[in-house]
Design a protein around this motif. Structure first.
Motif, PDB file in Angstrom:
ATOM      1  N   LEU A 180      -3.490   0.845  -2.561  1.00  0.00           N
ATOM      2  CA  LEU A 180      -1.648   0.888  -2.660  1.00  0.00           C
ATOM      3  C   LEU A 180      -1.198   0.288  -1.681  1.00  0.00           C
ATOM      4  O   LEU A 180      -1.709   0.349  -0.351  1.00  0.00           O
ATOM      5  CB  LEU A 180      -1.391   2.166  -2.472  1.00  0.00           C
ATOM      6  CG  LEU A 180       0.051   2.748  -2.369  1.00  0.00           C
ATOM      7  CD1 LEU A 180       0.857   2.184  -3.759  1.00  0.00           C
ATOM      8  CD2 LEU A 180       0.345   4.133  -2.093  1.00  0.00           C
ATOM      9  N   ARG A 181      -0.458  -0.813  -1.783  1.00  0.00           N
ATOM     10  CA  ARG A 181       0.468  -1.643  -0.835  1.00  0.00           C
ATOM     11  C   ARG A 181       1.758  -1.452  -0.586  1.00  0.00           C
ATOM     12  O   ARG A 181       2.268  -1.532  -1.754  1.00  0.00           O
ATOM     13  CB  ARG A 181      -0.122  -3.068  -0.814  1.00  0.00           C
ATOM     14  CG  ARG A 181      -1.411  -3.571  -0.682  1.00  0.00           C
ATOM     15  CD  ARG A 181      -1.686  -5.009  -1.021  1.00  0.00           C
ATOM     16  NE  ARG A 181      -3.003  -5.398  -0.627  1.00  0.00           N
ATOM     17  CZ  ARG A 181      -3.482  -6.552  -1.027  1.00  0.00           C
ATOM     18  NH1 ARG A 181      -2.967  -7.537  -1.618  1.00  0.00           N
ATOM     19  NH2 ARG A 181      -4.844  -6.820  -0.832  1.00  0.00           N
ATOM     20  N   VAL A 182       2.222  -1.096   0.548  1.00  0.00           N
ATOM     21  CA  VAL A 182       3.876  -1.154   0.512  1.00  0.00           C
ATOM     22  C   VAL A 182       4.169  -2.046   1.404  1.00  0.00           C
ATOM     23  O   VAL A 182       3.586  -2.335   2.485  1.00  0.00           O
ATOM     24  CB  VAL A 182       4.077   0.198   1.462  1.00  0.00           C
ATOM     25  CG1 VAL A 182       5.454   0.412   1.469  1.00  0.00           C
ATOM     26  CG2 VAL A 182       3.532   1.482   0.542  1.00  0.00           C
ATOM     27  N   ALA A 183       5.203  -2.942   1.059  1.00  0.00           N
ATOM     28  CA  ALA A 183       5.414  -4.242   1.591  1.00  0.00           C
ATOM     29  C   ALA A 183       7.146  -4.367   1.587  1.00  0.00           C
ATOM     30  O   ALA A 183       7.606  -3.780   0.909  1.00  0.00           O
ATOM     31  CB  ALA A 183       4.719  -5.460   0.723  1.00  0.00           C
ATOM     32  N   SER A 184       7.418  -5.409   2.318  1.00  0.00           N
ATOM     33  CA  SER A 184       9.167  -5.746   2.255  1.00  0.00           C
ATOM     34  C   SER A 184       8.888  -7.202   2.149  1.00  0.00           C
ATOM     35  O   SER A 184       8.180  -7.976   2.367  1.00  0.00           O
ATOM     36  CB  SER A 184       9.701  -5.311   3.417  1.00  0.00           C
ATOM     37  OG  SER A 184       9.285  -5.911   4.897  1.00  0.00           O
ATOM     38  N   VAL A 185       9.862  -7.749   1.467  1.00  0.00           N
ATOM     39  CA  VAL A 185      10.417  -9.074   1.149  1.00  0.00           C
ATOM     40  C   VAL A 185      10.750  -9.819   2.181  1.00  0.00           C
ATOM     41  O   VAL A 185      11.698  -9.259   2.906  1.00  0.00           O
ATOM     42  CB  VAL A 185      11.364  -9.430  -0.158  1.00  0.00           C
ATOM     43  CG1 VAL A 185      11.525 -10.782  -0.445  1.00  0.00           C
ATOM     44  CG2 VAL A 185      10.677  -8.545  -1.145  1.00  0.00           C
ATOM     45  N   VAL A 186      10.270 -11.144   2.743  1.00  0.00           N
ATOM     46  CA  VAL A 186      10.691 -11.626   3.885  1.00  0.00           C
ATOM     47  C   VAL A 186      11.545 -12.669   3.334  1.00  0.00           C
ATOM     48  O   VAL A 186      12.475 -12.861   4.162  1.00  0.00           O
ATOM     49  CB  VAL A 186       9.321 -12.242   4.657  1.00  0.00           C
ATOM     50  CG1 VAL A 186       9.867 -13.209   5.686  1.00  0.00           C
ATOM     51  CG2 VAL A 186       8.647 -11.093   5.411  1.00  0.00           C
ATOM     52  N   ARG A 187      11.176 -13.510   2.427  1.00  0.00           N
ATOM     53  CA  ARG A 187      11.849 -14.578   1.685  1.00  0.00           C
ATOM     54  C   ARG A 187      12.007 -14.367   0.406  1.00  0.00           C
ATOM     55  O   ARG A 187      11.106 -13.986  -0.252  1.00  0.00           O
ATOM     56  CB  ARG A 187      11.335 -15.831   2.273  1.00  0.00           C
ATOM     57  CG  ARG A 187      11.597 -16.495   3.441  1.00  0.00           C
ATOM     58  CD  ARG A 187      11.338 -17.892   3.637  1.00  0.00           C
ATOM     59  NE  ARG A 187      10.969 -18.155   4.874  1.00  0.00           N
ATOM     60  CZ  ARG A 187      10.140 -18.301   5.546  1.00  0.00           C
ATOM     61  NH1 ARG A 187       8.811 -18.218   4.701  1.00  0.00           N
ATOM     62  NH2 ARG A 187       9.803 -18.600   6.781  1.00  0.00           N
ATOM     63  N   ASP A 188      13.005 -14.757  -0.460  1.00  0.00           N
ATOM     64  CA  ASP A 188      13.120 -14.510  -1.785  1.00  0.00           C
ATOM     65  C   ASP A 188      13.648 -15.790  -2.346  1.00  0.00           C
ATOM     66  O   ASP A 188      15.054 -16.041  -2.106  1.00  0.00           O
ATOM     67  CB  ASP A 188      13.907 -13.436  -2.307  1.00  0.00           C
ATOM     68  CG  ASP A 188      13.709 -13.104  -3.852  1.00  0.00           C
ATOM     69  OD1 ASP A 188      13.188 -13.678  -4.512  1.00  0.00           O
ATOM     70  OD2 ASP A 188      14.652 -12.440  -4.218  1.00  0.00           O
ATOM     71  N   TYR A 189      12.841 -16.834  -2.971  1.00  0.00           N
ATOM     72  CA  TYR A 189      13.500 -17.825  -3.432  1.00  0.00           C
ATOM     73  C   TYR A 189      12.688 -18.630  -4.698  1.00  0.00           C
ATOM     74  O   TYR A 189      11.480 -18.132  -4.768  1.00  0.00           O
ATOM     75  CB  TYR A 189      13.397 -19.088  -2.315  1.00  0.00           C
ATOM     76  CG  TYR A 189      11.997 -19.424  -1.852  1.00  0.00           C
ATOM     77  CD1 TYR A 189      11.540 -20.459  -2.154  1.00  0.00           C
ATOM     78  CD2 TYR A 189      11.409 -18.774  -0.475  1.00  0.00           C
ATOM     79  CE1 TYR A 189      10.372 -20.869  -1.403  1.00  0.00           C
ATOM     80  CE2 TYR A 189      10.483 -19.034  -0.004  1.00  0.00           C
ATOM     81  CZ  TYR A 189       9.864 -20.189  -0.531  1.00  0.00           C
ATOM     82  OH  TYR A 189       8.444 -20.627  -0.009  1.00  0.00           O
TER      83      TYR A 189
END
Length: 50
Positions: free
Chosen positions: A23-32
């Motif tokens: 299980l990985r919990v992450a946040s988006v740094v860049r979205d392009y």
């Protein structure tokens, strides 16, 4: 009656399905993307496709 049969079945089934998982919990740094380049790194903006 159904609930008494359902819960043990789900417990056994989940034990078989999730024997090995990650299980990985992450946040988006860049979205392009190819055409949406606002958040792209500066060095990659010079290679834009029009």
């Amino acid at each position: 009656m159904f609930a008494k049969l359902y819960r043990p079945g789900i417990h056994i089934l989940s034990g078989l399905l999730f024997v090995n998982y990650r299980l990985r919990v992450a946040s988006v740094v860049r979205d392009y993307g190819l055409n949406e380049r606002e958040q792209a790194p500066e060095g990659s903006k010079s290679h834009e496709v029009e």
